[in-house]
Design an enzyme around this catalytic site. Structure first.
Site, PDB file in Angstrom:
ATOM      1  N   TYR A  34      -5.395   1.235  -3.734  1.00 52.35           N
ATOM      2  CA  TYR A  34      -6.092   0.267  -2.886  1.00 52.35           C
ATOM      3  C   TYR A  34      -5.869  -1.152  -3.398  1.00 52.35           C
ATOM      4  O   TYR A  34      -5.570  -2.075  -2.628  1.00 52.35           O
ATOM      5  CB  TYR A  34      -7.585   0.595  -2.856  1.00 52.35           C
ATOM      6  N   GLU A  56     -18.155  -2.978   4.393  1.00 52.34           N
ATOM      7  CA  GLU A  56     -18.839  -3.797   3.385  1.00 52.34           C
ATOM      8  C   GLU A  56     -20.352  -3.656   3.532  1.00 52.34           C
ATOM      9  O   GLU A  56     -21.087  -3.624   2.537  1.00 52.34           O
ATOM     10  CB  GLU A  56     -18.433  -5.265   3.506  1.00 52.34           C
ATOM     11  N   TRP A  64     -17.882   0.715  -4.405  1.00 51.22           N
ATOM     12  CA  TRP A  64     -16.810   0.666  -3.412  1.00 51.22           C
ATOM     13  C   TRP A  64     -16.005   1.954  -3.414  1.00 51.22           C
ATOM     14  O   TRP A  64     -15.503   2.392  -2.378  1.00 51.22           O
ATOM     15  CB  TRP A  64     -15.903  -0.544  -3.658  1.00 51.22           C
TER      16      TRP A  64
END
Length: 207
Positions: A34, A56, A64
């Site tokens: 990522y 988000e 995350w």
């Protein structure tokens, strides 16, 4: 990965491939990929921005990595984050989502995502442009140049202004910290640490 070596910056490590990455992206292959390919690269389309804004919001209070692992399930559950589809969701869809163990089952965040889809559609008629152009209009004149994670901001004047502007447009779960994370993720600011192999690679900001 073997035993990563320091590059003189406590926030960066060098992997077996010789590339310097932040600690959070240096071990887990999913996070490394990522970081290497996606984080901080420009996202300028409406659907892409709506997905990032939604994820988000779901990330708030969680790691995350948790959201990234669930992203395929999120995309399936939310029709690929097509704002037109999500804006049509009704109570049956809310219950379907709340029963989906593949995503984060938070009713407030689910309802906010549906609300934000409607607000995204409304922005198409706005003189300031669609969601992507609107969010990008808050790009600052300069970007941070952090050497360590202590140097990386969590908010900015622009993220505060973006948060307020989106709330006026009917969006929810768009606080200043969440909006700064969004701005980092989609390339509006570059908070890659100096020395990282990704610093300056977005094409938006020089290294």
């Amino acid at each position: 990965m073997g035993d990563p070596g320091s590059v003189g910056d406590p926030g960066l490590v060098v992997g077996e491939d010789g590339l310097a990455r932040p600690v959070w992206a240096s071990v887990d292959p999913m996070l490394r990929d990522y970081y290497d390919t996606e984080w901080g690269m420009p996202v300028r389309d409406e659907q892409g921005l709506f997905e990032r804004l939604s994820l988000e919001a779901f990330q708030s209070g969680l790691s995350w990595a948790t959201i990234l692992r669930k992203r395929p399930a999120f995309r399936t559950a939310f029709d690929g984050f097509d704002p037109e589809a999500v804006a049509r969701y009704d109570e049956r869809d809310v219950e379907r989502l709340m029963a989906d163990a593949g995503i984060v089952r938070n009713r407030a965040k689910v309802l906010a995502t549906i609300r934000n889809a409607g607000a995204t559609l409304a922005l198409r008629e706005d003189p300031d442009g669609d969601l992507a152009r609107f969010v990008w209009s808050f790009r600052p004149a300069d970007t941070p140049r952090p050497r360590t994670y202590a140097d990386v901001p969590t908010t900015s004047a622009e993220s505060v202004a973006l948060s307020k502007a989106l709330k006026r447009k009917g969006f929810a779960f768009v606080g200043p910290t969440t909006m700064y994370a969004l701005m980092e993720a989609v390339g509006i600011v570059d908070t890659h640490l100096l020395g990282s192999h990704r610093r300056g690679t977005s094409g938006v900001w020089p290294a």
